[in-house]
Design a protein around this motif. Sequence first.
Motif, PDB file in Angstrom:
ATOM      1  N   LEU B 107      -0.274   9.520  -1.225  1.00  0.00           N
ATOM      2  CA  LEU B 107      -0.408   8.354  -0.362  1.00  0.00           C
ATOM      3  C   LEU B 107      -0.270   8.793   1.088  1.00  0.00           C
ATOM      4  O   LEU B 107       0.654   9.526   1.434  1.00  0.00           O
ATOM      5  CB  LEU B 107       0.680   7.329  -0.695  1.00  0.00           C
ATOM      6  N   MET B 111      -0.109   4.974   6.372  1.00  0.00           N
ATOM      7  CA  MET B 111      -0.763   3.704   6.053  1.00  0.00           C
ATOM      8  C   MET B 111       0.170   2.859   5.202  1.00  0.00           C
ATOM      9  O   MET B 111       0.909   3.379   4.378  1.00  0.00           O
ATOM     10  CB  MET B 111      -2.053   3.977   5.280  1.00  0.00           C
ATOM     11  N   ASP B 115      -2.714  -1.426   2.813  1.00  0.00           N
ATOM     12  CA  ASP B 115      -3.917  -0.801   3.369  1.00  0.00           C
ATOM     13  C   ASP B 115      -4.452   0.280   2.441  1.00  0.00           C
ATOM     14  O   ASP B 115      -5.657   0.469   2.315  1.00  0.00           O
ATOM     15  CB  ASP B 115      -3.605  -0.173   4.737  1.00  0.00           C
ATOM     16  N   SER B 146       5.864  -6.116  -6.203  1.00  0.00           N
ATOM     17  CA  SER B 146       5.862  -7.418  -5.563  1.00  0.00           C
ATOM     18  C   SER B 146       4.787  -7.439  -4.479  1.00  0.00           C
ATOM     19  O   SER B 146       4.718  -6.531  -3.654  1.00  0.00           O
ATOM     20  CB  SER B 146       7.225  -7.678  -4.926  1.00  0.00           C
ATOM     21  N   GLN B 149       5.458  -6.444  -0.995  1.00  0.00           N
ATOM     22  CA  GLN B 149       5.659  -5.043  -0.594  1.00  0.00           C
ATOM     23  C   GLN B 149       4.415  -4.420   0.022  1.00  0.00           C
ATOM     24  O   GLN B 149       4.415  -3.236   0.339  1.00  0.00           O
ATOM     25  CB  GLN B 149       6.077  -4.210  -1.815  1.00  0.00           C
ATOM     26  N   PHE B 153       5.701   0.904   3.809  1.00  0.00           N
ATOM     27  CA  PHE B 153       5.050   2.204   3.878  1.00  0.00           C
ATOM     28  C   PHE B 153       5.486   3.072   2.699  1.00  0.00           C
ATOM     29  O   PHE B 153       6.552   2.847   2.123  1.00  0.00           O
ATOM     30  CB  PHE B 153       5.376   2.874   5.210  1.00  0.00           C
ATOM     31  N   HIS B 155       6.961   5.804   2.195  1.00  0.00           N
ATOM     32  CA  HIS B 155       8.283   6.418   2.082  1.00  0.00           C
ATOM     33  C   HIS B 155       9.346   5.414   1.675  1.00  0.00           C
ATOM     34  O   HIS B 155      10.445   5.794   1.326  1.00  0.00           O
ATOM     35  CB  HIS B 155       8.667   7.049   3.431  1.00  0.00           C
ATOM     36  N   GLN B 156       9.014   4.124   1.713  1.00  0.00           N
ATOM     37  CA  GLN B 156      10.001   3.119   1.341  1.00  0.00           C
ATOM     38  C   GLN B 156       9.994   2.853  -0.161  1.00  0.00           C
ATOM     39  O   GLN B 156      10.754   2.020  -0.639  1.00  0.00           O
ATOM     40  CB  GLN B 156       9.721   1.816   2.104  1.00  0.00           C
ATOM     41  N   GLN B 161       7.383   3.801  -8.157  1.00  0.00           N
ATOM     42  CA  GLN B 161       6.656   2.734  -7.448  1.00  0.00           C
ATOM     43  C   GLN B 161       5.421   3.291  -6.756  1.00  0.00           C
ATOM     44  O   GLN B 161       4.368   2.659  -6.726  1.00  0.00           O
ATOM     45  CB  GLN B 161       7.569   2.091  -6.403  1.00  0.00           C
ATOM     46  N   ARG B 169      -4.498   1.502  -6.514  1.00  0.00           N
ATOM     47  CA  ARG B 169      -5.640   1.981  -5.736  1.00  0.00           C
ATOM     48  C   ARG B 169      -6.778   2.390  -6.667  1.00  0.00           C
ATOM     49  O   ARG B 169      -7.945   2.096  -6.408  1.00  0.00           O
ATOM     50  CB  ARG B 169      -5.231   3.181  -4.880  1.00  0.00           C
TER      51      ARG B 169
END
Lengths: 297, 325
Positions: B107, B111, B115, B146, B149, B153, B155-156, B161, B169
């Motif tokens: 990923l 972005m 996105d 969710s 979300q 980004f 890294h979160q 997940q 995607r």
Amino acid sequence: MTPVDYDAELTRAGANASGVWGGLLFLARRQPLGAVGAVIMALVVFAALFADLIARCDPLATSAALSLAPPSAAHWLGADFLGRDVWARIVYGARISLAVGLGSTALGSAIGVAIGLASGYLGGWVDLIVQRVVDILQALPLLVLALVMAASLGPSLRNTVIAIAIPLIPYVARVIRANTLALRELPFVEAAKAVGMSEWRIAVRHILPNTLAPLIVLATAQLGSAILTEASLSFLGLGIPEPHPSWGRMLSESAAEYVRTAPWLVIFPGIAISLAVFGTNLLGDALRDILDPRQRS
Amino acid sequence: MSAPPVLAVDGLEKHYPVRRGVLRRAAGHVRAVDGVSFAIAEGETLGLVGESGCGKSTVARSVLRLIEPSAGTIALAGTDITRLGKAALRPFRRQMQIVFQDPFASLNPRMSAGDIVAEPLKVHGHGDARERDARVASLFAQVGLSPAQRASFPHQFSGGQRQRICIARALALEPRIIVADEPVSALDVSIQAQVINLLMDLQAEKRLSYLFIAHDLAVVEHIARRVAVMYLGKIVEYAEKRSLFLAPLHPYTEALLAAVPVPNPRLRRKKRLLEGDVPSPVNPPSGCAFHTRCPYAEPRCRVDAPRLQEVAPGHWVSCHRHAAE
């Protein structure tokens, strides 16, 4: 899994900050050094824009009586050997130094990014040829290259910007190319290819944004050296034509002769340059962090 | 059978030249993939297993034309896409998507998740911004994230997940087949099960086909209907899952099965673990490529390469011990 309170998280990350002031306050809290840098740069830009109002006297007016006058109430930062007010020259000099610093860094970075991205992403013979040209450019010392450029273009503000921008290109191109080479192998680039995205769009949307961090560091570091290179060029008569003041030339003109007898001629332009460089570095670091989503929360 | 398989790969080869010397002459070739054939029907999962470096990922990337195969054909629902140009290939790209092993590098860190999932829709010009956003929200829900979300980004998110984002995607263009290149290898065991169950639910719902690549037979046992075992660029055994797990014929498959950890520590099995490393694909062993590590190797294995043969209905193996006379 612990449930996540999205609203609280978003507020903490500053997404709900209201209005411009809220956003700025939030930034100042998160990036105190960046805020300091922003204030310094705002002051320099302010000086450049409103030089007429701040300068208090004509930076070009000479006066035999004031020659090498020390700082006083009338002339805050003293006067140089021609009796020109140092404060006025520094304020007006902000225009030229900023224009040269920002202009050449922006121009050199833009061209360097385009070349580095194309070279790294396309690879093959494009990369081979571009890298040899970059090697040749990099083999020449920055000042020598700038000198040759300035000498062949002739002294003027625009030509000085170009002359200083060109030696910067190979450095930027190198850094961007190296990053591009690493990035183009990553799965998210492959995923974009698997979707059928065009190469151009992949380069701009997926690779370029991820090369920003090193670019900003390089560009802010380069800004200071651009101001100093302009000083050297001007000192040699190839930069900004006399009598227009630029910080670099004020410094280099007086450094040898007057550092003992009239130190204010050296100290104040020096402080101006240092502040501008310091300000851009702080601002650049903050900008790099702000633009990186990983640093935002 | 009237409908052609969703994906049919025939004689796929990918050779990389090994360049040496000043003139960068090709001194030899790495036969990363050396004649691989398989077919996947609609709604079916083929598991592709093998050690690291055996060419599994090269098969995945070749199938998607992310790298150009040296030889062989790839047919998507009966259409040969092996030689299609970039523009001609684009509509076919919608039908096959990929999920990678490393959810961290898959990923773009700059972005937002929304996105990232919207990007395939954008590239293929699906709807306007609002329609795309609604579609992304529904994709998030489908993969168990969710929709709120979307603004976060990469890294979160946790590894599991992120893999869900990758799956969203891949699903965005409603493909017929998803190539999953070790999609759970980088995840914790508990998360592995979640992701695999998600993949299976999606398969049941959308009649998806999977080419599921793994180095772990336990994972494949759960999801695949048929399994192909690869060794040094070649398929050495290819069978229905049941017959492969109950009666492995190739000594390599046998060894892989012996290496699957058993959750019960009291249940000690006679272990026959393989020794040594995978030989270099630049200079593969003569005869049967596996003879250097095979416990049953005979003199003929050194000189004579076995062919992949159907020794029982639907059970193919490439080994002299099981060759039809």
